[in-house]
Structure formats: structure tokens, C-alpha cells
Design a protein around this motif. Structure first.
Motif, mmCIF file in Angstrom:
data_model
loop_
_atom_site.group_PDB
_atom_site.id
_atom_site.type_symbol
_atom_site.label_atom_id
_atom_site.label_comp_id
_atom_site.label_asym_id
_atom_site.label_seq_id
_atom_site.Cartn_x
_atom_site.Cartn_y
_atom_site.Cartn_z
ATOM 1 N N THR A 87 38.726 18.203 31.428
ATOM 2 C CA THR A 87 39.751 17.790 31.224
ATOM 3 C C THR A 87 40.735 16.375 30.620
ATOM 4 O OG1 THR A 87 38.976 16.559 32.881
ATOM 5 C CG2 THR A 87 39.535 19.544 34.073
ATOM 6 N N HIS A 110 50.535 21.670 24.117
ATOM 7 C CA HIS A 110 49.259 21.941 24.443
ATOM 8 C C HIS A 110 47.846 20.941 24.339
ATOM 9 C CE1 HIS A 110 50.334 26.405 23.744
ATOM 10 N NE2 HIS A 110 51.664 26.324 23.107
ATOM 11 N N PRO A 112 44.414 21.181 24.377
ATOM 12 C CA PRO A 112 42.654 21.405 24.437
ATOM 13 C C PRO A 112 41.901 20.766 24.839
ATOM 14 C CG PRO A 112 43.637 22.867 23.230
ATOM 15 C CD PRO A 112 45.237 22.319 23.311
ATOM 16 N N SER A 141 38.263 24.043 26.022
ATOM 17 C CA SER A 141 39.155 24.064 27.589
ATOM 18 C C SER A 141 40.405 24.056 27.736
ATOM 19 C CB SER A 141 38.567 23.074 28.991
ATOM 20 O OG SER A 141 37.210 23.457 28.638
ATOM 21 N N TRP A 142 41.076 24.948 27.254
ATOM 22 C CA TRP A 142 42.347 25.350 26.445
ATOM 23 C C TRP A 142 43.349 24.895 27.952
ATOM 24 C CZ3 TRP A 142 43.506 26.756 21.358
ATOM 25 C CH2 TRP A 142 43.869 26.527 21.202
ATOM 26 N N TYR A 143 44.308 23.700 27.703
ATOM 27 C CA TYR A 143 45.229 23.655 28.804
ATOM 28 C C TYR A 143 46.764 23.608 28.335
ATOM 29 C CZ TYR A 143 40.909 21.737 31.209
ATOM 30 O OH TYR A 143 39.606 21.548 31.467
ATOM 31 N N ILE A 145 50.623 21.564 29.616
ATOM 32 C CA ILE A 145 51.302 21.019 29.892
ATOM 33 C C ILE A 145 52.753 20.692 30.142
ATOM 34 C CG2 ILE A 145 51.847 18.193 30.324
ATOM 35 C CD1 ILE A 145 48.558 17.843 29.688
ATOM 36 N N GLU A 152 50.404 17.311 35.747
ATOM 37 C CA GLU A 152 49.467 17.599 35.764
ATOM 38 C C GLU A 152 48.975 18.525 34.540
ATOM 39 O OE1 GLU A 152 50.458 21.056 39.566
ATOM 40 O OE2 GLU A 152 52.240 20.083 39.229
ATOM 41 N N TRP A 153 48.381 19.893 34.900
ATOM 42 C CA TRP A 153 48.020 20.913 33.739
ATOM 43 C C TRP A 153 47.281 22.241 33.685
ATOM 44 C CZ3 TRP A 153 45.255 16.180 34.546
ATOM 45 C CH2 TRP A 153 43.489 16.523 35.573
ATOM 46 N N PHE A 154 48.082 22.501 33.058
ATOM 47 C CA PHE A 154 47.458 24.460 33.597
ATOM 48 C C PHE A 154 46.061 25.148 32.899
ATOM 49 C CE2 PHE A 154 51.254 22.697 35.228
ATOM 50 C CZ PHE A 154 51.537 23.911 36.564
ATOM 51 N N ARG A 155 45.532 25.609 33.540
ATOM 52 C CA ARG A 155 44.155 26.328 32.542
ATOM 53 C C ARG A 155 44.789 27.821 32.171
ATOM 54 N NH1 ARG A 155 38.055 25.333 32.328
ATOM 55 N NH2 ARG A 155 38.285 26.881 30.377
ATOM 56 N N CYS A 156 43.979 27.983 30.384
ATOM 57 C CA CYS A 156 44.920 28.757 29.371
ATOM 58 C C CYS A 156 43.423 29.845 29.197
ATOM 59 C CB CYS A 156 45.856 28.434 28.757
ATOM 60 S SG CYS A 156 47.102 27.363 29.137
#
Length: 163
Positions: A87, A110, A112, A141-143, A145, A152-156
Motif C-alpha cells: 500500500t 494513480h 500503483p 496493487s493499483w490505487y 487517490i 485515502e486510497w482506492f483499490r482499482c
């Protein structure tokens, strides 16, 4: 979850640069001006970055030159972490906040992370031939923000891979 549209060439280039090396290597994720923020068209390896075994610091002057190219927009950075750190780190998030500060039009970033480097030789050979895209995508692991919530970050998901 956000679905991304990433070119096959981009995935292979990431694998061949970051996947072939050690932790804390990286580069730029770029899109075409006017394209959706979920669309990643190119990867450019950052060969001028300052790296240690636990930090990746992009070459800011070089990044500025790249993003001033007509038709190109920065979407984010992809880089590798030491094994097990999948992460974004606090330093990664501070860097993203700085990009939001100096780029008011940037709505998302982005970020990752690859924590399993180097990739197996078999996968690198596939990447050289433009193959193994699903396996490469699973190694990242692609995030994303968002400007509204940079802490926060969001998984894609990589929803589409373009030729």
C-alpha cells in the motif's frame, strides 16, 4: 471499485523496467490530453530518480519536462516497494498531496505499487513478447487517490487492456 483502461504496452513496459529490478524503482503513468482519468496510455521509466532500498524520489525537473509535452497529461507514478509493503506509504501520500497542490486541475492520482520484485524470468520473457498481461496486472496493487480525500486510497481493477 474503479475500472481502469491500461494499454498492453504500458503493462509490459512496467514489467520490463520495474519487474526486472529491485525495490524502489519507478516511472510516470501518462495519458492523452482530453482522455478519461481512468485511461493510462504510456509508462516512462524514471532513470534519473534518486532511489534507496526504501525510497523512490522522482526527478522533478525531468517530470516537469515530460508533462509539458503537448498532448500528454500526468496520471501518476508507479513504483516498487520492498516485499510485503503493498500500500502507499506516508511518504507516497505526502508526495501526492504536493502534486495536488501544484496541479489544481488534477482530480485524481494513480499510485500503483509492486511489492514482488524482481518478477520471475518466465514472466519477463512473456512481457518481452507482449504476453502475460493478466499475470502482470495481478502483480500490481493499483490505487487511485482523489483530490477530495488525499489521505485515502482506492483499490482499482485493470478492467480493460488495450492493444
Amino acid at each position: 471499485m474503479i475500472d481502469l483502461d491500461v494499454s498492453a504496452e504500458t503493462l509490459c513496459d512496467i514489467a520490463l523496467h520495474i519487474g526486472a529490478g529491485h525495490a524502489e524503482r519507478g516511472g510516470l503513468l501518462l495519458g492523452k490530453t482530453g482522455s478519461p482519468a481512468e485511461q493510462i496510455s504510456w509508462y516512462l521509466a524514471d532513470e534519473r530518480s534518486e532511489c534507496s532500498s526504501v525510497t523512490y524520489s522522482p526527478d522533478v525537473r525531468w517530470v516537469g519536462e515530460v508533462v509539458s509535452t503537448p498532448g500528454v497529461v500526468l496520471r501518476g507514478f508507479v513504483h516498487s516497494h520492498p516485499r510485503g509493503y503493498r500500500t502507499p506509504s506516508p511518504g507516497d501520500l505526502r508526495y501526492v498531496e504536493e502534486w495536488f497542490r501544484v496541479n489544481p486541475s488534477l482530480g485524481c492520482f494513480h499510485l500503483p505499487i509492486i511489492d514482488r520484485v524482481p518478477f520471475r524470468r518466465k514472466l519477463l520473457r512473456k512481457a518481452e513478447r507482449g504476453e502475460g498481461l493478466a499475470e502482470i496486472a495481478q502483480s500490481i496493487s493499483w490505487y487511485v487517490i482523489l483530490r477530495e480525500s488525499p489521505e485515502e486510497w482506492f483499490r482499482c481493477n485493470i478492467g480493460g487492456v488495450r492493444a
